[in-house]
Design a protein around this motif. Sequence first.
Motif, PDB file in Angstrom:
ATOM      1  N   ASP A 172       0.703  -1.397  -0.208  1.00  0.00           N
ATOM      2  CA  ASP A 172      -0.025  -0.161  -0.066  1.00  0.00           C
ATOM      3  C   ASP A 172       0.799   1.355  -0.134  1.00  0.00           C
ATOM      4  OD1 ASP A 172      -2.455  -1.416   0.130  1.00  0.00           O
ATOM      5  OD2 ASP A 172      -2.723  -1.423   2.086  1.00  0.00           O
ATOM      6  N   LEU A 173       1.910   1.348   0.862  1.00  0.00           N
ATOM      7  CA  LEU A 173       2.771   2.661   1.183  1.00  0.00           C
ATOM      8  C   LEU A 173       3.600   2.647  -0.186  1.00  0.00           C
ATOM      9  CD1 LEU A 173       3.259   2.278   4.746  1.00  0.00           C
ATOM     10  CD2 LEU A 173       1.924   4.093   3.664  1.00  0.00           C
ATOM     11  N   PRO A 174       3.452   3.862  -0.619  1.00  0.00           N
ATOM     12  CA  PRO A 174       4.573   4.545  -1.821  1.00  0.00           C
ATOM     13  C   PRO A 174       5.918   4.489  -0.972  1.00  0.00           C
ATOM     14  CG  PRO A 174       3.108   6.206  -1.172  1.00  0.00           C
ATOM     15  CD  PRO A 174       2.456   4.916  -0.446  1.00  0.00           C
ATOM     16  N   MET A 175       6.878   3.999  -1.526  1.00  0.00           N
ATOM     17  CA  MET A 175       8.183   3.655  -1.089  1.00  0.00           C
ATOM     18  C   MET A 175       9.327   4.811  -1.158  1.00  0.00           C
ATOM     19  SD  MET A 175       7.454   1.116   0.528  1.00  0.00           S
ATOM     20  CE  MET A 175       9.172   0.794   1.000  1.00  0.00           C
ATOM     21  N   THR A 176       9.061   5.324  -2.418  1.00  0.00           N
ATOM     22  CA  THR A 176      10.391   6.354  -2.507  1.00  0.00           C
ATOM     23  C   THR A 176      10.108   7.832  -2.541  1.00  0.00           C
ATOM     24  OG1 THR A 176       9.550   6.404  -4.953  1.00  0.00           O
ATOM     25  CG2 THR A 176      11.432   4.821  -4.436  1.00  0.00           C
ATOM     26  N   VAL A 177      10.911   8.577  -1.820  1.00  0.00           N
ATOM     27  CA  VAL A 177      10.953  10.021  -1.882  1.00  0.00           C
ATOM     28  C   VAL A 177      11.137  10.820  -2.870  1.00  0.00           C
ATOM     29  CG1 VAL A 177      11.799  11.748  -0.111  1.00  0.00           C
ATOM     30  CG2 VAL A 177      11.424   9.600   0.873  1.00  0.00           C
ATOM     31  N   ARG A 178      10.291  11.870  -3.105  1.00  0.00           N
ATOM     32  CA  ARG A 178      10.524  12.487  -4.225  1.00  0.00           C
ATOM     33  C   ARG A 178      11.745  13.450  -4.028  1.00  0.00           C
ATOM     34  NH1 ARG A 178       7.018  14.117  -8.333  1.00  0.00           N
ATOM     35  NH2 ARG A 178       5.507  12.937  -7.446  1.00  0.00           N
ATOM     36  N   PRO A 179      12.609  13.622  -4.999  1.00  0.00           N
ATOM     37  CA  PRO A 179      13.881  14.677  -4.673  1.00  0.00           C
ATOM     38  C   PRO A 179      13.368  15.973  -4.673  1.00  0.00           C
ATOM     39  CG  PRO A 179      13.739  13.641  -7.026  1.00  0.00           C
ATOM     40  CD  PRO A 179      12.583  13.167  -6.206  1.00  0.00           C
ATOM     41  N   SER A 180      13.796  16.611  -3.709  1.00  0.00           N
ATOM     42  CA  SER A 180      13.789  18.229  -3.382  1.00  0.00           C
ATOM     43  C   SER A 180      13.934  18.983  -4.388  1.00  0.00           C
ATOM     44  CB  SER A 180      14.369  18.307  -2.010  1.00  0.00           C
ATOM     45  OG  SER A 180      15.711  18.279  -2.088  1.00  0.00           O
ATOM     46  N   ASN A 181      14.886  18.874  -5.254  1.00  0.00           N
ATOM     47  CA  ASN A 181      15.315  19.657  -6.215  1.00  0.00           C
ATOM     48  C   ASN A 181      16.099  18.774  -7.542  1.00  0.00           C
ATOM     49  OD1 ASN A 181      18.440  19.536  -5.712  1.00  0.00           O
ATOM     50  ND2 ASN A 181      17.694  20.300  -3.829  1.00  0.00           N
ATOM     51  N   SER A 182      16.516  19.545  -8.528  1.00  0.00           N
ATOM     52  CA  SER A 182      16.723  18.676  -9.947  1.00  0.00           C
ATOM     53  C   SER A 182      18.358  18.200  -9.635  1.00  0.00           C
ATOM     54  CB  SER A 182      16.850  19.785 -11.002  1.00  0.00           C
ATOM     55  OG  SER A 182      17.645  20.906 -10.705  1.00  0.00           O
ATOM     56  N   SER A 183      19.086  18.787  -8.753  1.00  0.00           N
ATOM     57  CA  SER A 183      20.266  18.411  -8.613  1.00  0.00           C
ATOM     58  C   SER A 183      20.484  17.175  -7.601  1.00  0.00           C
ATOM     59  CB  SER A 183      21.264  19.310  -7.874  1.00  0.00           C
ATOM     60  OG  SER A 183      20.824  19.867  -6.710  1.00  0.00           O
ATOM     61  N   ALA A 184      19.282  17.064  -6.678  1.00  0.00           N
ATOM     62  CA  ALA A 184      19.368  15.581  -5.816  1.00  0.00           C
ATOM     63  C   ALA A 184      19.423  14.430  -6.397  1.00  0.00           C
ATOM     64  CB  ALA A 184      18.114  15.789  -4.858  1.00  0.00           C
ATOM     65  N   PRO A 185      20.015  13.386  -5.932  1.00  0.00           N
ATOM     66  CA  PRO A 185      19.985  12.044  -6.521  1.00  0.00           C
ATOM     67  C   PRO A 185      18.773  11.662  -6.828  1.00  0.00           C
ATOM     68  CG  PRO A 185      21.237  11.924  -4.633  1.00  0.00           C
ATOM     69  CD  PRO A 185      20.509  13.327  -4.705  1.00  0.00           C
ATOM     70  N   ARG A 186      18.665  10.854  -8.145  1.00  0.00           N
ATOM     71  CA  ARG A 186      17.397  10.484  -8.655  1.00  0.00           C
ATOM     72  C   ARG A 186      16.988   9.249  -7.797  1.00  0.00           C
ATOM     73  NH1 ARG A 186      15.256  14.076 -10.594  1.00  0.00           N
ATOM     74  NH2 ARG A 186      16.490  15.119  -8.865  1.00  0.00           N
ATOM     75  N   PRO A 187      15.578   9.088  -7.520  1.00  0.00           N
ATOM     76  CA  PRO A 187      15.188   7.916  -6.796  1.00  0.00           C
ATOM     77  C   PRO A 187      15.030   6.888  -7.684  1.00  0.00           C
ATOM     78  CG  PRO A 187      13.316   9.516  -7.673  1.00  0.00           C
ATOM     79  CD  PRO A 187      14.622  10.020  -7.942  1.00  0.00           C
ATOM     80  N   ALA A 188      14.611   5.725  -6.969  1.00  0.00           N
ATOM     81  CA  ALA A 188      14.396   4.408  -7.542  1.00  0.00           C
ATOM     82  C   ALA A 188      13.248   4.563  -8.582  1.00  0.00           C
ATOM     83  CB  ALA A 188      14.180   3.352  -6.644  1.00  0.00           C
ATOM     84  N   ALA A 189      13.272   3.982  -9.621  1.00  0.00           N
ATOM     85  CA  ALA A 189      11.901   3.950 -10.544  1.00  0.00           C
ATOM     86  C   ALA A 189      11.228   2.754 -10.207  1.00  0.00           C
ATOM     87  CB  ALA A 189      12.475   4.052 -12.120  1.00  0.00           C
TER      88      ALA A 189
END
Length: 481
Positions: A172-189
């Motif tokens: 149920d719970l979404p697992m990946t945190v949205r990056p705070s800005n464009s330079s932050a590491p990309r999350p798992a897809a």
Amino acid sequence: MENLQKLTLLTRLIRSEWMINFGLRTRILIIVLFLLASIVALRWVDKARWWPGKDELVDWACSSPRPTPSLKGFISDAPLVTKPSQQCPDFFKWIHEDLRPWKETGITREMVEKGRPSVHFRVVIIAGLVYVETFARCYQTRDVFTQWGILQLLSRFPGQIPDLELLFNCEDLPMTVRPSNSSAPRPAALFQYCGSDSTAVIVFPDWSFWGWAEVNIRPWGRLAMEMKAANQRKRWRDREPYAFWKGNPSVDPRRQDLLKCNVTDREDWSARLYVQDWAAESKARFKGSDLVAQCTHQYKIYIDGRTWSVSRKYILACNSPVLVVEPHYYDFFSRGLSPLRHFWPVRADDKCPAIKYAVEWGRCHQTEVQEIGKKGSSFMFEEVSMDRVYDYMLHSLTEYARLLKFKPVVPAAAVELTRERIMSQSDELGRKFMQESEVKSSAVAQPCSQPPPMKPEEMNLLLAERVYATRLVESWEKQSF
């Protein structure tokens, strides 16, 4: 302006020499007669107010000092934007937003594998064949019916699904945190059933569109037709004039709090709330949980479960206005719903008065509130039909595949997904639902055309309109109580 002119005329009449010549009582009588004539002319009073028939009793009750603002000319009466018949619904634009975290960088294998510890299975599609690598079993048969849905997608659009590789989390719970800005590491897809404003998830239709065997909920295609037919048999005016909810309150404290709005000897919040005991229903062969038979009230309530709830589509399909308690999660289609157009927004921090006000407002604006119910149901029957569900899946996977920076490969532990293999994993009812939802032939028509991404100003306007509609209702409530 008309009122001001009448007031000016009355003032001149009172001060005129002609009036001064009359006695005090006569002057008062003339003024009263003038006021009564003005009221009738302005239609402040009509025959129905003085001799209300059955249909006018609601209007009579709504003449109280409480404000009962109208939506006329606001949102629910706004004209629908005409679209080409083959253009996808507007909520398809959110496919681009789901993939935005990887738009500039693309999706590398490292980005996919980053989510490996929290997912349940891998899907690989190569040359029109589907392979699945299982890491962990999902709750009940979520994985089985999700994979069945992907298999049907390939049958519906043969040769149109690009080669790809993805990881799926069916919790149920979404697992990946949205990056705070464009330079932050990309999350798992990762693909999941729901997302939130703070997470980065590629949202995908949930398993229940092909049936939920454990609770005897039929595939959406057949069930939607039954609910649509039932709506024609039970007119809105003939339904119980309360807000109805039935569900499992144990999954989240917000649902437990909702039960406080139930009717008691001391208070009636215009809500009728019932606890769904799935264990007891299973023993009773689900006789008390027929979704078609639950469209009996003039208002329905939707509230998130642990996260989103699959019940949203069934609740909206009842042709009754849905009171949506402020949601924290969205599924793939709910971002296309607008407050005061498809549903009535309800504050999460003060549910009971908000529900009562919504029902009272509806009693005073029956035409408008029925329009909200009709638009919500039409949205589900037309824009979230199984045709559109498959179109959404196709466009989501196609846009995802365009971003892949690696060549998909079939892992050694993967197995080919076939009709026979997946049916062997299901019980008798599960196989029945699969047969019922099976795509017998490829689509005669082409999929709808995917709309372009939203421009920043379009996104800002959309979000601002939704906030405004919600705050507007809150302001009405505060004026009323």
